[in-house]
Enzyme design. Structure first.
Site, mmCIF file in Angstrom:
data_model
loop_
_atom_site.group_PDB
_atom_site.id
_atom_site.type_symbol
_atom_site.label_atom_id
_atom_site.label_comp_id
_atom_site.label_asym_id
_atom_site.label_seq_id
_atom_site.Cartn_x
_atom_site.Cartn_y
_atom_site.Cartn_z
ATOM 1 N N SER A 225 35.820 37.201 45.775
ATOM 2 C CA SER A 225 37.092 36.115 46.131
ATOM 3 C C SER A 225 38.176 36.622 46.616
ATOM 4 C CB SER A 225 36.893 35.514 44.938
ATOM 5 O OG SER A 225 37.221 36.252 43.911
ATOM 6 N N HIS B 248 44.496 34.815 41.737
ATOM 7 C CA HIS B 248 43.716 34.985 43.145
ATOM 8 C C HIS B 248 44.814 35.175 44.243
ATOM 9 C CE1 HIS B 248 39.932 34.940 41.393
ATOM 10 N NE2 HIS B 248 39.311 35.163 42.382
#
Length: 286
Positions: A40, A266
């Site tokens: 990711s 993230h």
């Protein structure tokens, strides 16, 4: 080779030290054949807009660092990055209908990049969720996560993740022996000492503990790259001061709370762009 080009290459060698395995020339063969692998952090999961060509489960963005690199270099990009990927998903299907990532790598591939390893042993998700829960239980005081889990995270990285990284990088090299292979470290998620409990609910004493886990992971990535002839893209220095505790427009990684990315902890679009910049600098692209 022209005299001017020779001078430029000589200067680059002086400035950068050892110049390792230069990228193949594309002057006569067209655009650089570039394959992006990884998890990711490579896919930029949660960053808008989503990539319409990607399997929905992969949460891939068109603003991930592979797309930024391809746009800057006019490369021919094959992007198979996928959120939650582990090293095992290089050789096996991660989801039904999602082919193994290695299937995208071909003998004529010239460049491969990746960020991988953080999901092996569920290191990232377990460290964040368990340390977050522990931090909330003590209202941010002490070091409850370190006290409970000790060296378990770093032990898993050293005994399991590192050899898995070596196998994954070796498999990439076997599929594309002439390609330049680059693996990125992970940008800092937390500052070195002082955390931000309102955004990252980690107890004060566990901030350096979690930072140490990430440092161990990045060291495993670095060592695996060295063992397999890959290029390690070190993000430690450039991402310092851009962790999830920083303000919008400064941070490269979004926090658990008060963030702008639905996929927490993230990289945001700024982080992906800076990861691309660092990679191109290390590889001498663009």
């Amino acid at each position: 080779m022209s005299r001017t080009l020779a001078v430029v290459l000589a200067a680059a060698a002086v400035l950068g030290g050892t110049v390792a395995s230069a990228l193949p020339s594309t002057a006569a063969t067209g655009p650089l054949r570039y394959v992006a692998l990884g998890d990711s952090y490579s896919a930029a999961s949660g960053v808008l807009p989503p990539d319409p060509t990607a399997p929905p489960a992969c949460l891939r963005s068109t603003r991930n660092y592979p797309h930024v690199i391809a746009g800057a270099t006019h490369a021919q990009l094959t992007d198979v990055t996928c959120g939650a990927a582990q090293t095992k998903d290089y050789a096996g299907a991660q989801y039904p209908g999602v082919t193994p990532q290695l299937d995208a790598v071909r003998p004529d591939t010239q460049l491969v990049t990746m960020t991988i390893g953080g999901n092996d042993n569920n290191t990232f998700i377990n460290a964040i969720t368990r340390c977050g829960a522990a931090g909330v239980s003590t209202l941010g005081t002490g070091s409850p996560c370190r006290d409970r889990y000790g060296s378990s995270f770093v032990d898993d990285i050293r005994t399991s993740t590192y050899p898995a990284l070596v196998r994954a990088l070796s498999a990439v090299r076997a599929k594309a022996p002439g390609a330049r292979v680059a693996i990125l470290g992970y940008p800092w998620i937390l500052p070195e000492r002082q955390g931000c409990f309102d955004r990252m609910p980690i107890a004060t004493g566990d901030v350096p503990y979690l930072r140490g886990i990430e440092a161990t992971l990045n060291d495993a990535v670095r060592r695996a790259a060295a063992a397999t002839g890959a290029t390690y893209v070190d993000l430690s220095a450039v991402s310092e001061g851009h962790d999830a505790c920083q303000a919008i427009g400064v941070r490269w990684v979004e926090p658990v709370l008060q963030g702008t990315n639905p996929v927490i902890v993230h990289p945001n679009a700024l982080g992906e762009s800076r990861m691309a910049t660092q990679t191109m600098g290390v590889l001498g692209l663009g």
